[in-house]
Design a protein around this motif. Structure first.
Motif, PDB file in Angstrom:
ATOM      1  N   ALA A  87       0.847  -1.201   0.000  1.00 29.17           N
ATOM      2  CA  ALA A  87       0.000   0.000   0.000  1.00 29.17           C
ATOM      3  C   ALA A  87       0.881   1.248   0.000  1.00 29.17           C
ATOM      4  CB  ALA A  87      -0.923   0.006   1.215  1.00 29.17           C
ATOM      5  N   GLU A  88       1.989   1.190   0.747  1.00 30.39           N
ATOM      6  CA  GLU A  88       2.893   2.341   0.785  1.00 30.39           C
ATOM      7  C   GLU A  88       3.578   2.538  -0.557  1.00 30.39           C
ATOM      8  OE1 GLU A  88       5.712   2.869   3.840  1.00 30.39           O
ATOM      9  OE2 GLU A  88       4.196   3.106   5.387  1.00 30.39           O
ATOM     10  N   ALA A  89       4.024   1.435  -1.152  1.00 30.72           N
ATOM     11  CA  ALA A  89       4.704   1.549  -2.443  1.00 30.72           C
ATOM     12  C   ALA A  89       3.754   2.098  -3.499  1.00 30.72           C
ATOM     13  CB  ALA A  89       5.246   0.188  -2.866  1.00 30.72           C
ATOM     14  N   TYR A  90       2.474   1.688  -3.415  1.00 27.80           N
ATOM     15  CA  TYR A  90       1.473   2.207  -4.347  1.00 27.80           C
ATOM     16  C   TYR A  90       1.305   3.711  -4.143  1.00 27.80           C
ATOM     17  CZ  TYR A  90      -3.082   2.760  -6.631  1.00 27.80           C
ATOM     18  OH  TYR A  90      -4.115   3.179  -7.447  1.00 27.80           O
ATOM     19  N   GLY A  91       1.291   4.119  -2.876  1.00 24.04           N
ATOM     20  CA  GLY A  91       1.197   5.544  -2.563  1.00 24.04           C
ATOM     21  C   GLY A  91       2.373   6.313  -3.136  1.00 24.04           C
ATOM     22  N   VAL A  92       3.558   5.726  -3.095  1.00 20.80           N
ATOM     23  CA  VAL A  92       4.749   6.383  -3.633  1.00 20.80           C
ATOM     24  C   VAL A  92       4.670   6.439  -5.166  1.00 20.80           C
ATOM     25  CG1 VAL A  92       7.258   6.203  -3.899  1.00 20.80           C
ATOM     26  CG2 VAL A  92       6.203   5.759  -1.667  1.00 20.80           C
ATOM     27  N   ALA A  93       4.339   5.282  -5.772  1.00 20.60           N
ATOM     28  CA  ALA A  93       4.325   5.215  -7.235  1.00 20.60           C
ATOM     29  C   ALA A  93       3.302   6.178  -7.835  1.00 20.60           C
ATOM     30  CB  ALA A  93       4.044   3.788  -7.692  1.00 20.60           C
ATOM     31  N   THR A  94       2.147   6.318  -7.181  1.00 26.52           N
ATOM     32  CA  THR A  94       1.097   7.184  -7.732  1.00 26.52           C
ATOM     33  C   THR A  94       1.381   8.661  -7.488  1.00 26.52           C
ATOM     34  OG1 THR A  94      -0.174   6.871  -5.691  1.00 26.52           O
ATOM     35  CG2 THR A  94      -0.781   5.498  -7.572  1.00 26.52           C
ATOM     36  N   PHE A  95       2.440   8.947  -6.737  1.00 21.62           N
ATOM     37  CA  PHE A  95       2.784  10.337  -6.456  1.00 21.62           C
ATOM     38  C   PHE A  95       3.468  10.993  -7.666  1.00 21.62           C
ATOM     39  CE2 PHE A  95       5.344  13.772  -4.648  1.00 21.62           C
ATOM     40  CZ  PHE A  95       4.461  14.352  -3.753  1.00 21.62           C
ATOM     41  N   TYR A  96       4.136  10.161  -8.466  1.00 19.33           N
ATOM     42  CA  TYR A  96       5.019  10.696  -9.515  1.00 19.33           C
ATOM     43  C   TYR A  96       4.395  10.569 -10.901  1.00 19.33           C
ATOM     44  CZ  TYR A  96       8.402  10.603  -5.738  1.00 19.33           C
ATOM     45  OH  TYR A  96       9.039  10.807  -4.544  1.00 19.33           O
ATOM     46  N   ASP A  97       4.434  11.682 -11.654  1.00 14.59           N
ATOM     47  CA  ASP A  97       3.829  11.726 -12.985  1.00 14.59           C
ATOM     48  C   ASP A  97       4.429  10.742 -13.975  1.00 14.59           C
ATOM     49  OD1 ASP A  97       2.028  13.650 -12.419  1.00 14.59           O
ATOM     50  OD2 ASP A  97       3.165  15.315 -13.299  1.00 14.59           O
ATOM     51  N   MET A  98       5.737  10.468 -13.828  1.00 12.10           N
ATOM     52  CA  MET A  98       6.385   9.671 -14.868  1.00 12.10           C
ATOM     53  C   MET A  98       6.179   8.165 -14.694  1.00 12.10           C
ATOM     54  SD  MET A  98       9.867  11.873 -15.485  1.00 12.10           S
ATOM     55  CE  MET A  98      10.310  11.195 -17.078  1.00 12.10           C
TER      56      MET A  98
ATOM     57  N   PHE B 202      -5.204  17.404  -5.228  1.00 10.08           N
ATOM     58  CA  PHE B 202      -6.614  17.236  -4.918  1.00 10.08           C
ATOM     59  C   PHE B 202      -7.052  15.786  -5.128  1.00 10.08           C
ATOM     60  CE2 PHE B 202     -11.225  18.135  -5.419  1.00 10.08           C
ATOM     61  CZ  PHE B 202     -11.404  18.858  -4.257  1.00 10.08           C
ATOM     62  N   GLU B 203      -6.296  15.044  -5.935  1.00  7.26           N
ATOM     63  CA  GLU B 203      -6.626  13.638  -6.181  1.00  7.26           C
ATOM     64  C   GLU B 203      -6.042  12.702  -5.118  1.00  7.26           C
ATOM     65  OE1 GLU B 203      -6.093  15.401  -9.426  1.00  7.26           O
ATOM     66  OE2 GLU B 203      -8.264  15.453  -9.151  1.00  7.26           O
ATOM     67  N   ALA B 204      -5.282  13.241  -4.177  1.00 12.70           N
ATOM     68  CA  ALA B 204      -4.722  12.399  -3.121  1.00 12.70           C
ATOM     69  C   ALA B 204      -5.868  11.777  -2.331  1.00 12.70           C
ATOM     70  CB  ALA B 204      -3.832  13.231  -2.202  1.00 12.70           C
ATOM     71  N   HIS B 205      -5.713  10.508  -1.996  1.00 17.71           N
ATOM     72  CA  HIS B 205      -6.775   9.816  -1.268  1.00 17.71           C
ATOM     73  C   HIS B 205      -6.176   8.645  -0.506  1.00 17.71           C
ATOM     74  CE1 HIS B 205      -6.188   7.643  -5.032  1.00 17.71           C
ATOM     75  NE2 HIS B 205      -6.738   6.591  -4.473  1.00 17.71           N
ATOM     76  N   ILE B 206      -6.954   8.112   0.449  1.00 16.27           N
ATOM     77  CA  ILE B 206      -6.492   6.965   1.222  1.00 16.27           C
ATOM     78  C   ILE B 206      -6.790   5.707   0.412  1.00 16.27           C
ATOM     79  CG2 ILE B 206      -6.684   5.722   3.410  1.00 16.27           C
ATOM     80  CD1 ILE B 206      -5.774   8.589   3.813  1.00 16.27           C
ATOM     81  N   ALA B 207      -5.793   4.838   0.278  1.00 20.82           N
ATOM     82  CA  ALA B 207      -6.010   3.658  -0.568  1.00 20.82           C
ATOM     83  C   ALA B 207      -5.188   2.461  -0.093  1.00 20.82           C
ATOM     84  CB  ALA B 207      -5.616   3.978  -2.010  1.00 20.82           C
ATOM     85  N   THR B 208      -5.706   1.282  -0.420  1.00 16.53           N
ATOM     86  CA  THR B 208      -4.901   0.067  -0.331  1.00 16.53           C
ATOM     87  C   THR B 208      -4.097   0.003  -1.630  1.00 16.53           C
ATOM     88  OG1 THR B 208      -6.637  -1.157  -1.442  1.00 16.53           O
ATOM     89  CG2 THR B 208      -6.706  -1.126   0.966  1.00 16.53           C
ATOM     90  N   GLU B 209      -3.239  -0.988  -1.798  1.00  9.44           N
ATOM     91  CA  GLU B 209      -2.484  -1.084  -3.041  1.00  9.44           C
ATOM     92  C   GLU B 209      -3.461  -1.295  -4.198  1.00  9.44           C
ATOM     93  OE1 GLU B 209      -2.311  -3.088  -0.529  1.00  9.44           O
ATOM     94  OE2 GLU B 209      -2.032  -5.204  -1.050  1.00  9.44           O
ATOM     95  N   PHE B 210      -3.326  -0.499  -5.223  1.00  7.73           N
ATOM     96  CA  PHE B 210      -4.196  -0.537  -6.400  1.00  7.73           C
ATOM     97  C   PHE B 210      -5.680  -0.462  -6.022  1.00  7.73           C
ATOM     98  CE2 PHE B 210      -0.244  -2.246  -8.042  1.00  7.73           C
ATOM     99  CZ  PHE B 210      -0.138  -1.606  -9.273  1.00  7.73           C
ATOM    100  N   ASP B 211      -5.972   0.155  -4.895  1.00  3.09           N
ATOM    101  CA  ASP B 211      -7.355   0.281  -4.425  1.00  3.09           C
ATOM    102  C   ASP B 211      -8.089  -1.057  -4.329  1.00  3.09           C
ATOM    103  OD1 ASP B 211      -7.690   3.146  -3.972  1.00  3.09           O
ATOM    104  OD2 ASP B 211      -7.370   3.366  -6.118  1.00  3.09           O
ATOM    105  N   VAL B 212      -7.382  -2.127  -4.010  1.00  2.00           N
ATOM    106  CA  VAL B 212      -8.082  -3.416  -3.862  1.00  2.00           C
ATOM    107  C   VAL B 212      -9.000  -3.343  -2.640  1.00  2.00           C
ATOM    108  CG1 VAL B 212      -6.244  -4.752  -4.951  1.00  2.00           C
ATOM    109  CG2 VAL B 212      -6.248  -4.495  -2.449  1.00  2.00           C
ATOM    110  N   SER B 213      -9.961  -4.272  -2.570  1.00  2.00           N
ATOM    111  CA  SER B 213     -10.908  -4.259  -1.458  1.00  2.00           C
ATOM    112  C   SER B 213     -10.181  -4.627  -0.163  1.00  2.00           C
ATOM    113  CB  SER B 213     -12.037  -5.260  -1.722  1.00  2.00           C
ATOM    114  OG  SER B 213     -11.499  -6.566  -1.677  1.00  2.00           O
TER     115      SER B 213
END
Lengths: 612, 320
Positions: A87-98, B202-213
């Motif tokens: 979940a943390e790595a996903y948060g990091v990866a989605t932070f960056y445009d590239m 503004f698109e920042a949100h709380i999520a699991t990895e890939f927004d899985v359930s």
């Protein structure tokens, strides 16, 4: 660490990408095969895990670079190897445009539609690309797609396009100035297209008066041998001879202040870090992302050995144990130049007296130029700024005392040491010392990086670059960057110094000088700036996360005439939005997100009527 | 193990050092720091925050992302105060008090920033289940209506609640992104790291990895995220269902403190009931054993009370 993963598995090429950074997996604990049954009873985590987190961004880069996007299976494998919660790595990866977390075409053209490129036809370029290649950001575009990009730092050659191609051997091409045909041609190839030469970005190249740009275009960038022949490493040898205390004294006496935008006295930082206990670090901030800024790129491409030599001196003077160069992801040529310079200096044994130097690539996030966001990014976290205090000299990278300097700031050290701090301080004005690089783009006849001692006026700088182009009639000049201010044609005699800019309510910032002729729709430029900050806000604090959105909406309403209530009411609201961002945001992005807009509305009759 | 190695083994008895057993110095013994709050001189123990100083003076300071049991992240910025000599306002929740500081908590600048932050949140999220936030909006005169309705905010305000398990519901239309749930799930309490902040701006949100359930994620259903959520974005499924049916009624609820019977740790439970049914379980934040945290059993393992009483009702009905 006891981590939980989804069932998604990586492909062979995704495994190869991760292993290319981390080496092959040793055991099942690292995502490999379970060979020894005793491994079921042991875990390696804690210290080892904490020690590897900083490799997350390099690993994500490698996956995205080879495969073109980061799948669930790839992220799982990277997380197993690094023991990072997915979940943390996903948060990091989605932070960056590239980074793309959805399937994307392997070849992507990043088309700059920021203010400097808009002044040079980026809107038309985007329209042509849409006709030729389909809509921007189409994940099913086949082999080649295109996306809109914030400023690529190629403003002197606008409109600019960066092509990135994923594959076993990823490659990039810079197309600038770009046409739709040239972009399509570059995308359809399977190897890089030769880009423009850095020498062309420095119209003064070859002039004897140059102190910071004197090597740009000379063979000294090519090899250590040529660099030495050109007088390279003299400052380094002087530093070794005279000792670190002498070096710091000279930097203090020089009155050098940071060239990244904040203008903090460099000597004070060096002194503070030198006095702090180790381990400590040097960080060269090469995440130059301020719209209209490209001076650091030109230095790194044109004189990479010089930049590295300055980093070596900083590390020696502060007794730091490691140095990092954080280069923005959109600068492949600068990254390559720096990488080979570091490698050559290292293999010549010259880094031994300094420290190991590592390159880290950003991945498309303006906010990572903020020093504490940059630390978080290197450490493998989301590039969210930290609250200050504590300041980096006390608690910076990995929580240790850290010296963080901009590329141009460091480059000045090579000029300070040979002549001594006092002689250097005599150059420029009393409060703004030294030579200075200015980024001229937009409507000037000869855009590029110009070097001139502090003291010249805005008018002189524009004249140095051949005067106003386009219609030839100046409407406004953006100075300091998107976080800077607009000046009117009647303010051009203000000296472009720290004190001179302050007097007219502007800042030196990153020394952007971007004139706009009277054909430009200034309201549109303001809207693009507002859009930039909305896109680049990290989203952490409320004033900036929501304020940048509200600012953009307000400008849209003012521009379209569809206001809520009266015009005065809307302008009052805009003032309040601006004030809360300036007063209550965590970092400089929020503090300055409304500066340019405010300055323009003060000076120009924009959005005065109801409907345009 | 051979006899030889036993003979070589070190003596395992640990000598007890003479003298009294050392203990941490008490809070009161810390040196004091003197500062001024709204012109009033106040002295707080070293290491205290400006928020501590404000509270000591009896000044009501709004907070959203701050809670005593978590590391301050100072992201909501609703607690900002004016610090003399500082160009910008500073967050009271995390800025440490220093000798000689002079702060103002009710200046025009402070009021404007607090009002704007509240307006920003109320204009982009559904704050109807956050009585605290609503009351602060009133006292600061916040008017979220003046921003109009736009697609982006309408979307974030009306996104459907995520109902993917029987225990709790995530209704991110109500999320103000205070980071508390992420902290409680991670380093500050549970160390599970099932959720993180994803996206940017503004698109920042709380999520699991890939927004899985949640069932696909690392979630262990401790419910500690629910315990710290300030806006009702994270609620018990029981509460969510009652609210959906319009049957949730706080005035008919009672809270009873007891000790969790599941294991020997001895966590204090506050059992919230409505019409004799358990609708929610919390633990007091200032409770030494839990600091407000529980596990899946203490938090959610109470369905049997309903089943048993239903069985009893059925038996009674049969007897009639």
């Amino acid at each position: 660490m006891d981590l939980h993963f989804t069932a998604d598995e990586p492909t062979a090429s995704e495994v190869d990408a991760v292993d290319a950074v981390l080496g092959a997996a040793e055991s099942r604990w690292h995502g490999g095969q379970r060979v020894d049954p005793s491994e079921a009873q042991t875990s390696e985590s804690g210290h080892r895990t904490a020690g590897q987190r900083h490799l997350l961004l390099p690993v994500l880069h490698e996956i995205n670079g080879r495969v073109g996007w980061i799948s669930r299976g790839a992220l799982n494998y990277a997380c197993k190897r690094l023991e990072v919660p997915p979940a943390e790595a996903y948060g990091v990866a989605t932070f960056y445009d590239m980074f793309s977390l959805e399937q994307a075409p392997p070849v992507v053209a990043r088309v700059c539609d920021d203010i400097a490129c808009q002044a040079k036809g980026a809107i038309d370029l985007c329209a042509s690309l849409e006709r030729a290649m389909g809509p921007a950001g189409d994940g099913n575009a086949g082999r080649c797609g295109w996306v809109r990009s914030p400023c690529l730092g190629q403003c002197e050659r606008a409109p600019a396009v960066l092509v990135t191609a994923a594959g076993e051997r990823p490659w990039t091409s810079v197309i600038a100035p770009a046409t739709a045909q040239a972009v399509e041609a570059a995308c359809s190839k399977d190897s890089p297209t030769d880009g423009p030469q850095v020498r062309e970005s420095v119209p003064q190249a070859g002039q004897a008066s140059l102190q910071l740009l004197h090597r740009v275009g000379s063979p000294s960038a090519q090899s250590l041998k040529e660099y030495r022949a050109d007088g390279g490493l003299r400052a380094w040898e002087l530093a070794l001879d005279q000792g670190s205390e002498w070096v710091i004294e000279q930097v203090e006496k020089s009155n050098l202040v940071g060239r990244g935008g904040a203008a903090f006295p460099t000597g004070r930082k060096w002194r503070a870090v030198a006095q702090a206990g180790g381990p400590k670090y040097v960080v060269c901030n090469a995440d130059e992302s301020e719209p209209g800024t490209f001076k650091d790129r030109v230095l790194m491409e044109g004189d990479p050995f010089g930049v590295v030599e300055a980093i070596m001196i900083a590390a020696f003077a502060t007794a730091s144990e490691r140095a990092y160069v954080y280069v923005r992801g959109e600068y492949p040529d600068a990254t390559e130049g720096m990488r080979s310079a570091i490698a050559e200096l290292d293999s010549a044994g010259l880094l031994k007296r300094a420290c190991p130097i590592e390159i880290r690539r950003g991945a498309g996030a303006y906010i990572c130029g903020e020093e504490t966001a940059l630390f978080n990014s290197i450490e493998g976290f989301r590039g969210e700024p930290r609250n200050k205090p504590p300041y980096p000299t006390e608690s910076g990278l990995f929580g240790r005392p850290t010296l963080v300097n901009n590329v141009e700031t460091l480059a000045n050290v090579l000029r300070i040491l040979p002549q001594g701090g006092a002689a250097y301080a005599a150059l420029g004005t009393e409060r703004s010392s030294g030579p200075k690089l200015f980024c001229l783009s937009g409507h000037v006849a000869k855009p590029g990086v110009y070097e001139i001692p502090f003291g010249a006026t805005v008018r002189e700088l524009i004249e140095l670059a051949g005067g106003v182009s386009g219609t030839g009639r100046l409407q406004a000049v953006l100075v300091g960057g998107a976080a800077g201010a607009f000046l009117g044609p009647d303010e051009l005699d203000a000296p472009f110094t720290f004190e001179g800019m302050r007097a007219v309510g502007a800042t030196v910032g990153s020394a952007v000088v971007m004139p706009f002729d009277d054909s430009v729709d200034l309201g549109g430029v303001l809207l693009r700036i507002a859009e930039f900050f909305r896109d680049e806000s990290c989203g952490q604090c409320v004033p900036c996360r929501v304020g940048t959105v509200r600012q953009e909406e307000l400008l849209e309403r003012l521009r379209s005439g569809h206001t809520i209530g009266t015009l005065d009411h809307e302008r009052q609201l805009l003032r309040e939005v601006s004030q809360v961002m300036r007063d209550a945001s965590i970092c400089g992005l929020g503090h300055t997100a409304s500066s340019a807009v405010d300055s323009a509305l003060e000076r120009f009759p924009i959005f005065q009527g109801a409907t345009r | 193990m051979s006899d030889q190695s036993l003979a070589d083994a070190p003596d395992l008895t640990v000598p007890v050092p003479p003298g009294p057993v050392p203990s941490a110095p008490s809070r009161d013994q810390r040196p004091e720091v003197e500062l001024s709050v709204d012109g009033q001189r106040v002295s707080v123990p070293e290491g205290s925050t400006l928020l501590d100083a404000c509270r000591q003076c009896g000044i009501d300071t709004p907070t959203l992302c701050y809670v005593e049991t978590l590391t301050p992240v100072n992201v909501c910025r609703v607690c900002v105060v004016e610090l003399e000599g500082s160009r910008t306002l500073v967050p009271a929740c995390s800025r440490k008090a220093e000798p000689g500081m002079a702060i103002r908590t009710d200046s025009e600048r402070v009021r404007l920033s607090r009002r704007m932050v509240l307006e920003f949140l109320a204009s982009s999220t559904d704050v109807t289940q956050s009585p605290e936030l609503s009351s602060y909006m009133e006292s600061y005169g916040a008017d979220p209506e003046r921003y109009g309705e736009r697609d982006a905010q309408a979307e974030s305000k009306t996104q459907p609640a995520k109902v993917d398990n029987e225990l709790y519901v995530r209704d991110y239309a109500k999320c103000v992104l205070c980071y508390k749930c992420v902290e409680a799930c991670g380093e500050d309490a549970q160390n599970t790291f099932a959720i993180a902040v994803a996206g940017r701006g503004f698109e920042a949100h709380i999520a699991t990895e890939f927004d899985v359930s949640l069932p696909e994620s690392a979630c262990v259903y401790c419910g500690n995220c629910i315990g710290v959520c300030p806006t009702g974005a994270l609620v018990f499924k029981a509460e969510h269902d009652l609210r959906e049916r319009g049957e949730w009624d706080a005035s008919r609820q009672e809270s009873t403190d007891t000790i969790c019977p599941y294991c020997g740790v001895g966590c204090t439970l506050s059992v919230h009931t409505q019409d004799n049914q358990i609708v929610k379980v919390t633990s007091p934040l200032d409770q030494e054993v839990t600091s407000g945290n529980l596990c899946i059993k203490g938090r959610f393992g109470w369905q049997f009370t309903t089943v048993a009483s239903k069985a009893a009702d059925d038996t009674a009905a049969e007897g009639e």
